[in-house]
Design an enzyme around this catalytic site. Structure first.
Site, PDB file in Angstrom:
ATOM      1  N   LYS A  17       0.828  -1.219   0.000  1.00 39.04           N
ATOM      2  CA  LYS A  17       0.000   0.000   0.000  1.00 39.04           C
ATOM      3  C   LYS A  17       0.854   1.257   0.000  1.00 39.04           C
ATOM      4  O   LYS A  17       0.627   2.179  -0.764  1.00 39.04           O
ATOM      5  CB  LYS A  17      -0.840   0.085   1.286  1.00 39.04           C
ATOM      6  CG  LYS A  17      -1.991  -0.818   1.392  1.00 39.04           C
ATOM      7  CD  LYS A  17      -2.734  -0.566   2.706  1.00 39.04           C
ATOM      8  CE  LYS A  17      -1.925  -1.028   3.902  1.00 39.04           C
ATOM      9  NZ  LYS A  17      -2.235  -0.504   5.177  1.00 39.04           N
ATOM     10  N   ARG A  51     -10.177   0.633   9.180  1.00 39.44           N
ATOM     11  CA  ARG A  51      -9.658  -0.719   9.360  1.00 39.44           C
ATOM     12  C   ARG A  51     -10.691  -1.662   9.945  1.00 39.44           C
ATOM     13  O   ARG A  51     -10.432  -2.843  10.088  1.00 39.44           O
ATOM     14  CB  ARG A  51      -8.473  -0.648  10.315  1.00 39.44           C
ATOM     15  CG  ARG A  51      -7.143  -1.013   9.678  1.00 39.44           C
ATOM     16  CD  ARG A  51      -6.100  -0.886  10.750  1.00 39.44           C
ATOM     17  NE  ARG A  51      -4.856  -1.494  10.430  1.00 39.44           N
ATOM     18  CZ  ARG A  51      -3.836  -0.891   9.834  1.00 39.44           C
ATOM     19  NH1 ARG A  51      -3.960   0.344   9.414  1.00 39.44           N
ATOM     20  NH2 ARG A  51      -2.705  -1.528   9.658  1.00 39.44           N
ATOM     21  N   ARG A 109      11.326  -5.681   4.702  1.00 39.58           N
ATOM     22  CA  ARG A 109      10.931  -4.283   4.487  1.00 39.58           C
ATOM     23  C   ARG A 109      11.846  -3.325   5.248  1.00 39.58           C
ATOM     24  O   ARG A 109      12.130  -3.519   6.423  1.00 39.58           O
ATOM     25  CB  ARG A 109       9.487  -4.089   4.941  1.00 39.58           C
ATOM     26  CG  ARG A 109       9.059  -2.632   4.875  1.00 39.58           C
ATOM     27  CD  ARG A 109       7.594  -2.462   4.712  1.00 39.58           C
ATOM     28  NE  ARG A 109       6.804  -2.911   5.843  1.00 39.58           N
ATOM     29  CZ  ARG A 109       5.481  -2.835   5.886  1.00 39.58           C
ATOM     30  NH1 ARG A 109       4.816  -2.362   4.848  1.00 39.58           N
ATOM     31  NH2 ARG A 109       4.827  -3.250   6.947  1.00 39.58           N
ATOM     32  N   ARG A 122      10.714  -1.343  10.733  1.00 39.32           N
ATOM     33  CA  ARG A 122       9.644  -1.084  11.690  1.00 39.32           C
ATOM     34  C   ARG A 122       9.689  -2.119  12.801  1.00 39.32           C
ATOM     35  O   ARG A 122       9.933  -3.283  12.531  1.00 39.32           O
ATOM     36  CB  ARG A 122       8.275  -1.181  10.981  1.00 39.32           C
ATOM     37  CG  ARG A 122       7.923   0.048  10.214  1.00 39.32           C
ATOM     38  CD  ARG A 122       6.720  -0.139   9.336  1.00 39.32           C
ATOM     39  NE  ARG A 122       5.567  -0.754   9.976  1.00 39.32           N
ATOM     40  CZ  ARG A 122       4.346  -0.767   9.437  1.00 39.32           C
ATOM     41  NH1 ARG A 122       4.131  -0.180   8.258  1.00 39.32           N
ATOM     42  NH2 ARG A 122       3.345  -1.352  10.039  1.00 39.32           N
ATOM     43  N   ARG A 137      -1.245  -8.965  13.277  1.00 40.00           N
ATOM     44  CA  ARG A 137      -1.805  -7.955  12.373  1.00 40.00           C
ATOM     45  C   ARG A 137      -2.617  -8.612  11.259  1.00 40.00           C
ATOM     46  O   ARG A 137      -3.653  -8.102  10.857  1.00 40.00           O
ATOM     47  CB  ARG A 137      -0.685  -7.088  11.778  1.00 40.00           C
ATOM     48  CG  ARG A 137      -0.176  -6.059  12.759  1.00 40.00           C
ATOM     49  CD  ARG A 137       1.297  -5.737  12.535  1.00 40.00           C
ATOM     50  NE  ARG A 137       1.536  -5.040  11.292  1.00 40.00           N
ATOM     51  CZ  ARG A 137       2.688  -5.094  10.622  1.00 40.00           C
ATOM     52  NH1 ARG A 137       3.688  -5.828  11.067  1.00 40.00           N
ATOM     53  NH2 ARG A 137       2.838  -4.418   9.526  1.00 40.00           N
TER      54      ARG A 137
END
Ligand code: AMP
Length: 217
Positions: free
Chosen positions: A14, A89, A128, A163, A174
């Protein structure tokens, strides 16, 4: 131009796609995750609460997200379109968002759902890396998307960081949260006839081309 909303599981791309849209269309990118990560650095009661919640992979309280979204959307830079990413969400947030938009005189625009397999996401999550300064997103496990020098941003020379919720345990929380709470939103937007699905397994470039087609229609 129409407003854009992204719905996708964690690490589906995203943020990367939103950056590409910003580069081409020059509209603001409103990411509740980014805003909350900034708040989590504050040495205050709310800063500590947000830090703990983000690290655990759970969702922060609705009232906090409503307030920050409404404040951000009131900004004049949103008048010509914006991208919203990470909000809503849950179905409750989606219903509240409809009201916030109506109050501000905005429409929902295009809702873009990036559909992607859980196994692909697991592979992406550990690779990431994000630039501390310009927030460009890389993946050190993907040769097409890795920085030229490890831990340095190709764009601005900033330092890359990982992160602290990008680990498998937090990802699983998540992802489960996404399936239970966020997926039901898809039907809400399907019924409103604003939902578009793209295949997130494809390359960054091809996914962007799909998204661009939807936006420019
Ligand atoms: P993201 O960058 O979108 O993956 O968001 C990172 C984290 O921020 C999430 O795991 C949640 O803890 C929190 N967060 C982001 N958006 C929301 C939201 N709309 N409602 C509640 N928590 C959120």
């Amino acid at each position: 131009m129409k407003n854009i909303m992204f719905i996708a599981p964690p690490a589906a791309g995203k943020g990367t796609q939103a950056e590409l849209v910003v580069d081409k269309y020059h509209i603001p990118h409103i990411s509740t995750g980014d805003i909350l990560r900034d708040i989590s650095k504050e040495d205050s009661e709310i800063g500590h609460y947000v830090f703990e919640t983000l690290s655990s992979g759970k969702l922060v309280k609705d009232e906090i997200t409503y307030q920050l979204i409404e404040e951000r959307l009131k900004n004049s830079d949103c008048r010509n379109g914006f991208i919203i990413d990470g909000f809503p969400r849950t179905l409750n947030q989606a219903i509240e968002y409809d009201k916030i938009l109506a109050n501000l005189g905005y429409s929902i625009g295009n809702v873009i759902y990036i559909n992607i397999n859980e196994k692909t996401l697991e592979k992406r999550i550990t690779g990431r890396r994000i630039c501390e300064d310009c927030k460009t997103i890389y993946n050190i496990n993907d040769p097409n998307n890795a920085p030229q020098i490890e831990s340095i941003c190709d764009n601005c020379g900033g330092k890359l960081y990982q992160r602290n919720d990008d680990n498998l345990a937090s990802f699983q929380t998540r992802y489960k949260m996404y399936q239970e709470k966020t997926e039901p939103i898809l039907n809400h937007y399907r019924e409103m006839n604003v939902l578009h699905e793209v295949n997130g397994e494809d390359t960054v470039e091809n996914v962007f081309n799909e998204i661009d087609k939807i936006i420019s229609e």
